[in-house]
Enzyme design. Structure first.
Site, PDB file in Angstrom:
ATOM      1  N   ASP A 187       0.755  -1.085  -0.102  1.00 52.35           N
ATOM      2  CA  ASP A 187       0.026  -0.235   0.251  1.00 52.35           C
ATOM      3  C   ASP A 187       1.053   1.348   0.104  1.00 52.35           C
ATOM      4  O   ASP A 187       2.043   1.397   0.257  1.00 52.35           O
ATOM      5  CB  ASP A 187      -0.963  -0.193   1.083  1.00 52.35           C
ATOM      6  CG  ASP A 187      -0.231   0.093   2.980  1.00 52.35           C
ATOM      7  OD1 ASP A 187       0.441  -0.993   2.693  1.00 52.35           O
ATOM      8  OD2 ASP A 187      -0.567   0.870   3.375  1.00 52.35           O
TER       9      ASP A 187
ATOM     10  N   GLU B 270       0.182  -1.283   5.438  1.00 51.55           N
ATOM     11  CA  GLU B 270       1.091  -1.142   6.744  1.00 51.55           C
ATOM     12  C   GLU B 270       0.804   0.794   6.799  1.00 51.55           C
ATOM     13  O   GLU B 270       0.941   1.565   8.096  1.00 51.55           O
ATOM     14  CB  GLU B 270       2.971  -1.136   5.931  1.00 51.55           C
ATOM     15  CG  GLU B 270       3.848  -0.764   7.304  1.00 51.55           C
ATOM     16  CD  GLU B 270       4.206   0.865   6.881  1.00 51.55           C
ATOM     17  OE1 GLU B 270       4.606   1.045   7.779  1.00 51.55           O
ATOM     18  OE2 GLU B 270       3.742   1.081   6.431  1.00 51.55           O
TER      19      GLU B 270
END
Length: 486
Positions: free
Chosen positions: A78, A145
């Site tokens: 991400d 994350e």
């Protein structure tokens, strides 16, 4: 023609460009997760994709290295999506517009997502390389994350055999991270009984001009927390002007950000209004003196305002006394890394509601027992004030391992490739390594990566030459690890 086709390492930048072609902001990772699975299928490798879109890919050791212990290569898929005000791109649906001048790579009018797409690209290139001697590889790609390590929290690690983890989520070449803080959010509540005014004068009190900053990276700089300072200012005002009643107080948006602005409302006896105003001016001067070297823009002001009620004097005294006792900032420094914060607290968000005061505190420490101790301290203070708390977002720290074999192996690989010594550091921020160390007993971990500047912003850029060096360091490390199986 691909924008990055002329850059080396060729395979790394080919994968990076393919990853950048699909949207992959936090919470929007299904497409890039499927893309990683597609790469695994193309390479004929075993893979697993879980319900939150984490992906694990396995590659057997190269011939002759079958007895070498497995190595885990890890990064997150991400990115933080940021764009300029004039950018029409829908980052939830469109890929990035990459640009390069041969020295740097960036994205037109948006963040690049080099944090951490370049790690994923390097790992995929290693998996695709049939000529590299390597031990058994376990490639782990986690999601979300950037919004609380959510993918690493959710990942089932029971089928991971490696006990050496190479995390490629660092942003300064030659700096190797070997420890990080764990953390927990403490949601606090102090009850407050309200009553109508009785002829008092109403005031709005504003605390502004503070620098703020991230509580992981800037808590050691001595900057003032507007939430903590406002509590102190109001307690001091109550001592000077007995009968002060708190009507409202609020500041901050995020628990992990040092609050830069707070606004409160209070009622004071009408015949002591002038004394209250004089106190605010005096306290403003005191704050300017205290924070001259680190937060010189601080200002404390007041102006009259209409109020329809406030806390009772007893509730006000209890609330302000409790706030004054709540710790803020650095609590302990690390002995292994001079200058590194070991334990800290940050009162990030504060809001008065009808039933009382709600405020959130981010607790950080790389020592689990110190993190627990700070939670105990907050619990004791709140209980003495008649309040309560709940915990959320509890993630483990990664304590420095003085006997890490992987650390020495990585430093050796770096010196071999780059001809100079690497630097060992620790961070007061949170990293996924902490969760992996907790989930995989005996895990030895190191985090490093290529030069990335201005991450999470439209100025984010990735250095090409640094990427090539870090990729070669990773390959050299795997060559060295593969030798253990010969």
């Amino acid at each position: 023609m691909a924008v990055l086709s002329g850059l080396e390492p060729k395979a790394v930048f080919e994968y990076f460009e393919k990853l950048c072609a699909v949207p992959h902001g936090s919470g929007n990772t299904k497409q890039i997760s499927d893309l990683c699975v597609g790469f695994a299928k193309e390479l004929g490798l075993r893979w697993r994709q879980d319900e939150v879109n984490n992906v694990v890919i396995w590659k057997d050791a190269s011939p002759g290295c079958e007895d070498a212990p497995p190595v885990i290569l890890q990064g997150h898929i991400d990115m933080v999506c940021v764009k300029t005000e004039d950018c029409a791109k829908d980052m939830a649906k469109e890929g990035l517009d990459l640009r390069t001048d041969g020295e740097w790579v960036w994205a037109e009018k948006t963040s690049l997502g080099g944090d951490n797409g370049i790690a994923v690209a390097m790992i995929l290139a290693i998996l695709a390389d049939g000529s590299l001697p390597h031990p058994p590889l376990e490639a782990v790609f986690t999601v979300d994350e950037e919004v609380g390590l959510e993918g690493a929290f959710a990942l089932d690690c029971s089928d991971l055999k490696g006990r050496k983890l190479v995390n490629l989520d660092s942003e300064e070449e030659g700096v190797f991270t070997v420890s990080c803080a764990g953390g927990v959010r403490v949601d606090c509540f102090l009850p407050g009984k309200r009553a109508p005014l009785n002829g008092e004068a109403g005031y709005k009190i504003s605390l502004e001009g503070l620098l703020g900053g991230h509580s992981g990276g800037e808590i050691h700089k001595g900057r003032a927390s507007a939430n903590q300072v406002m509590g102190r200012a109001l307690y001091s005002a109550m001592e000077r002007v007995p009968g002060l009643r708190l009507a409202d107080v609020r500041g901050g948006r995020f628990d992990n950000v040092i609050c830069s602005r707070n606004q409160a409302k209070a009622a004071v006896p009408a015949d002591r209004a002038g004394e209250f105003e004089a106190f605010i001016r005096e306290f403003d001067a005191a704050l300017k003196n205290e924070y001259a070297g680190c937060d010189g823009g601080v200002t404390l002001t007041c102006e009259k305002t209409a109020l329809d009620g406030a806390l009772t004097p007893e509730a006000t005294a209890n609330m302000l006394r409790t706030l004054l006792a709540v710790p803020q900032g650095v609590q302990a420094m690390n002995v292994d890394f001079p200058g590194l914060v070991q334990t800290s607290l940050n009162m990030g968000v504060m809001e008065m509601k009808e039933d009382g005061l709600y405020f959130g505190i981010s607790v950080r420490s790389c020592i689990a027992t110190q993190k627990d101790m700070m939670v105990q301290r907050l619990k004791a203070i709140l209980e003495l004030g008649g309040g309560s708390f709940t915990l959320r977002g509890n993630y483990p720290g990664w304590q420095y391992d003085r006997n890490s074999a992987l650390r020495e192996e990585v430093l050796g690989a770096y010196k071999s490739v780059c001809g100079k010594q690497g630097t060992i550091e620790a961070t007061h921020g949170g990293l996924e390594c902490g969760l992996f160390v907790e989930k995989l007993p005996g895990l030895d971990a190191v985090s490093f990566g290529p030069e990335l500047h201005d991450v999470h912003s439209v100025k984010e850029r990735l250095n090409v030459a640094s990427t090539q060096r870090v990729y070669e360091v990773t390959r050299e490390l795997l060559r060295r690890e593969s030798a253990a199986g010969k």
